[in-house]
Motif scaffolding. Structure first.
Motif, PDB file in Angstrom:
ATOM      1  N   SER A  22       9.488 -17.258  12.889  1.00 17.69           N
ATOM      2  CA  SER A  22       9.256 -16.989  11.475  1.00 17.69           C
ATOM      3  C   SER A  22      10.045 -15.772  10.985  1.00 17.69           C
ATOM      4  N   THR A  23      10.141 -15.680   9.671  1.00 19.69           N
ATOM      5  CA  THR A  23      10.780 -14.545   9.006  1.00 19.69           C
ATOM      6  C   THR A  23       9.736 -13.808   8.188  1.00 19.69           C
ATOM      7  N   LEU A  24       9.771 -12.489   8.241  1.00 18.37           N
ATOM      8  CA  LEU A  24       8.878 -11.650   7.445  1.00 18.37           C
ATOM      9  C   LEU A  24       9.720 -10.837   6.471  1.00 18.37           C
ATOM     10  N   VAL A  25       9.343 -10.861   5.196  1.00 19.02           N
ATOM     11  CA  VAL A  25      10.037 -10.103   4.167  1.00 19.02           C
ATOM     12  C   VAL A  25       9.063  -9.061   3.616  1.00 19.02           C
ATOM     13  N   VAL A  26       9.423  -7.796   3.776  1.00 21.66           N
ATOM     14  CA  VAL A  26       8.589  -6.703   3.283  1.00 21.66           C
ATOM     15  C   VAL A  26       9.379  -5.923   2.242  1.00 21.66           C
ATOM     16  N   GLU A  27       8.809  -5.817   1.039  1.00 18.98           N
ATOM     17  CA  GLU A  27       9.412  -5.027  -0.032  1.00 18.98           C
ATOM     18  C   GLU A  27       8.449  -3.896  -0.370  1.00 18.98           C
ATOM     19  N   SER A  28       8.978  -2.673  -0.434  1.00 21.76           N
ATOM     20  CA  SER A  28       8.095  -1.520  -0.587  1.00 21.76           C
ATOM     21  C   SER A  28       8.775  -0.398  -1.354  1.00 21.76           C
ATOM     22  N   LEU A  29       7.963   0.409  -2.018  1.00 21.59           N
ATOM     23  CA  LEU A  29       8.438   1.721  -2.440  1.00 21.59           C
ATOM     24  C   LEU A  29       8.917   2.461  -1.203  1.00 21.59           C
ATOM     25  N   ILE A  30       9.907   3.323  -1.376  1.00 25.37           N
ATOM     26  CA  ILE A  30      10.463   4.033  -0.227  1.00 25.37           C
ATOM     27  C   ILE A  30      10.933   5.414  -0.686  1.00 25.37           C
ATOM     28  N   VAL A  31      10.892   6.372   0.228  1.00 27.01           N
ATOM     29  CA  VAL A  31      11.423   7.707  -0.042  1.00 27.01           C
ATOM     30  C   VAL A  31      12.389   8.087   1.072  1.00 27.01           C
ATOM     31  N   ASP A  32      13.236   9.044   0.789  1.00 27.90           N
ATOM     32  CA  ASP A  32      14.128   9.591   1.810  1.00 27.90           C
ATOM     33  C   ASP A  32      13.388  10.697   2.556  1.00 27.90           C
ATOM     34  N   GLY A  33      13.692  10.839   3.835  1.00 30.56           N
ATOM     35  CA  GLY A  33      13.040  11.875   4.620  1.00 30.56           C
ATOM     36  C   GLY A  33      11.690  11.413   5.109  1.00 30.56           C
ATOM     37  N   ALA A  34      10.729  12.328   5.148  1.00 30.83           N
ATOM     38  CA  ALA A  34       9.405  12.018   5.674  1.00 30.83           C
ATOM     39  C   ALA A  34       8.602  11.186   4.692  1.00 30.83           C
ATOM     40  N   PRO A  35       7.695  10.338   5.204  1.00 35.83           N
ATOM     41  CA  PRO A  35       6.823   9.569   4.309  1.00 35.83           C
ATOM     42  C   PRO A  35       6.049  10.494   3.367  1.00 35.83           C
ATOM     43  N   LEU A  36       5.733   9.976   2.197  1.00 35.40           N
ATOM     44  CA  LEU A  36       5.060  10.743   1.159  1.00 35.40           C
ATOM     45  C   LEU A  36       3.612  10.298   1.024  1.00 35.40           C
ATOM     46  N   ARG A  37       2.694  11.258   1.113  1.00 29.64           N
ATOM     47  CA  ARG A  37       1.280  10.994   0.855  1.00 29.64           C
ATOM     48  C   ARG A  37       0.905  11.659  -0.464  1.00 29.64           C
ATOM     49  N   PRO A  38       0.827  10.904  -1.553  1.00 26.60           N
ATOM     50  CA  PRO A  38       0.501  11.503  -2.849  1.00 26.60           C
ATOM     51  C   PRO A  38      -0.866  12.185  -2.824  1.00 26.60           C
ATOM     52  N   ARG A  39      -0.959  13.297  -3.536  1.00 29.17           N
ATOM     53  CA  ARG A  39      -2.228  14.025  -3.584  1.00 29.17           C
ATOM     54  C   ARG A  39      -3.308  13.229  -4.306  1.00 29.17           C
ATOM     55  N   SER A  40      -2.942  12.588  -5.402  1.00 25.34           N
ATOM     56  CA  SER A  40      -3.914  11.743  -6.119  1.00 25.34           C
ATOM     57  C   SER A  40      -3.228  10.477  -6.615  1.00 25.34           C
ATOM     58  N   ARG A  41      -2.225  10.633  -7.480  1.00 22.84           N
ATOM     59  CA  ARG A  41      -1.504   9.469  -8.005  1.00 22.84           C
ATOM     60  C   ARG A  41      -0.025   9.587  -7.702  1.00 22.84           C
ATOM     61  N   TYR A  42       0.615   8.437  -7.715  1.00 19.27           N
ATOM     62  CA  TYR A  42       2.072   8.376  -7.647  1.00 19.27           C
ATOM     63  C   TYR A  42       2.537   7.497  -8.800  1.00 19.27           C
ATOM     64  N   ALA A  43       3.390   8.067  -9.677  1.00 20.38           N
ATOM     65  CA  ALA A  43       3.877   7.338 -10.855  1.00 20.38           C
ATOM     66  C   ALA A  43       2.707   6.737 -11.637  1.00 20.38           C
ATOM     67  N   ARG A  44       1.650   7.545 -11.763  1.00 14.74           N
ATOM     68  CA  ARG A  44       0.421   7.204 -12.482  1.00 14.74           C
ATOM     69  C   ARG A  44      -0.428   6.149 -11.784  1.00 14.74           C
ATOM     70  N   MET A  45      -0.018   5.656 -10.627  1.00 13.68           N
ATOM     71  CA  MET A  45      -0.806   4.676  -9.889  1.00 13.68           C
ATOM     72  C   MET A  45      -1.809   5.400  -8.996  1.00 13.68           C
ATOM     73  N   ARG A  46      -3.070   4.948  -9.057  1.00 17.23           N
ATOM     74  CA  ARG A  46      -4.126   5.608  -8.300  1.00 17.23           C
ATOM     75  C   ARG A  46      -4.099   5.273  -6.803  1.00 17.23           C
ATOM     76  N   ASN A  47      -3.815   4.048  -6.479  1.00 22.90           N
ATOM     77  CA  ASN A  47      -4.043   3.560  -5.117  1.00 22.90           C
ATOM     78  C   ASN A  47      -2.766   3.452  -4.298  1.00 22.90           C
ATOM     79  N   VAL A  48      -1.910   4.459  -4.390  1.00 22.46           N
ATOM     80  CA  VAL A  48      -0.749   4.541  -3.517  1.00 22.46           C
ATOM     81  C   VAL A  48      -1.091   5.549  -2.422  1.00 22.46           C
ATOM     82  N   TRP A  49      -1.327   5.040  -1.222  1.00 21.13           N
ATOM     83  CA  TRP A  49      -1.804   5.889  -0.139  1.00 21.13           C
ATOM     84  C   TRP A  49      -0.667   6.518   0.646  1.00 21.13           C
TER      85      TRP A  49
END
Length: 312
Positions: free
Chosen positions: A212-239
């Motif tokens: 099988s093939t798996l396709v994953v599309e995601s927000l991404i950052v350069d460097g270390a992964p980002l853990r938003p303090r509360s929201r990211y781009a006004r979205m609440r549930n970005v962990w």
């Protein structure tokens, strides 16, 4: 039961998902009655032509204006439309996302001919129609949002006409009953909404076979992964917004040795924006007005990566 709701229930039965009917009938969302009433008001129109291309839709010659007005009023009861675009009998549903742009970046890297596809977080099923256009034998979408499921039912009523090739079920991946593994599994715009993204990748791995093939599309950052303090781009549930290394690591741990980043693109206000069919906040409201390269919270502005992974 006839009409769009009857067609929806028939599609679920054809997919051996009678349980989805019970799920819908037992749901308690405050807007559900209004959404179901909108489906019941969809006029019976036999299309002369159906398109699964960039703008998914149907058309008919000599359509009475009363039918068009009734159709538009019903479709507007299902606002907000997040994915699209769609055009039904001259009515343009200008969705928040120009999903055709994302699909144009993904489709050239895939062979869907004759494949059984699972689309996790499918929304209203726009991508499922494009997958069929690309040759998929069938598409099963899963999304727990009842509004998106019913939007799909409205489109399918005219585009699929009871053939049940593109089905959207009102559940998340963890609630989808076990079945024969899929040939291609998509997870687009989901992983960063999971408290444990590595576990989400493992769940996806449980739905595929060795070839099988798996396709994953995601927000991404350069460097270390980002853990938003509360929201990211006004979205609440970005962990967690991963970097490339994190995505590759999760996929490797789930048994995918062959992983390829096929696209990295910034999200622009031409691709995600407020429209008459999604009249609420969108990307422009989430960017720093003095520095559009950053979000209003001070994080890097959204960009997205597409990874195609295989086990062999």
């Amino acid at each position: 039961m006839e009409g769009a709701i009857g067609s929806l229930f028939s599609a679920w039965r054809d997919a051996s998902a009678d349980w989805a009917i019970d799920r819908l009938e037992q749901a308690s969302h405050g807007d559900l009655a209004r959404w179901l009433a909108a489906l019941e008001r969809l006029p019976e129109i036999q299309p002369d032509d159906v398109s699964l291309g960039r703008v998914v839709g149907a058309r008919a010659a000599d359509l009475a204006s009363a039918s068009t007005e009734r159709l538009e009023a019903a479709l507007k009861e299902l606002i907000p439309w997040r994915k699209g675009p769609f055009r039904l009998f001259g009515i343009d549903i200008d969705s928040e996302w120009r999903s055709d742009l994302k699909w144009s970046r993904i489709a050239p890297h895939l062979d869907l001919d004759g494949r059984r596809v699972l689309d996790v977080g499918s929304g209203n099923g726009y991508y499922g129609w494009r997958m069929l256009e690309a040759g998929a034998a069938s598409v099963v979408g899963v999304d727990p949002s009842l509004l998106f499921v019913l939007q799909h039912a409205a489109i399918s009523y005219y585009v699929d006409r009871g053939r049940s090739r593109n089905t959207v079920l009102p559940v998340g991946l963890d609630e989808l009953p076990a079945a024969v593994p899929f040939d291609v599994v998509f997870s687009m715009g989901v992983v960063y909404h999971r408290r444990d993204p590595a576990d989400h990748i493992r769940e996806l791995a449980g739905r595929v076979h060795d070839d099988s093939t798996l396709v994953v599309e995601s927000l991404i950052v350069d460097g270390a992964p980002l853990r938003p303090r509360s929201r990211y781009a006004r979205m609440r549930n970005v962990w967690l917004v991963p970097d490339r290394a994190a995505l590759h690591s999760w996929l490797a741990e789930a048994g995918f040795a062959d992983t390829d980043v096929v696209d990295v693109s910034p999200t622009t206000t031409a691709e995600q924006r407020t429209t008459a069919w999604m009249p609420y906040e969108s990307l422009a409201d989430a960017l720093d007005p003095e520095d559009p390269g950053r979000t209003v919270e001070g994080y890097p502005a959204p960009k997205r990566a597409v990874i195609i992974a295989r086990r062999k």
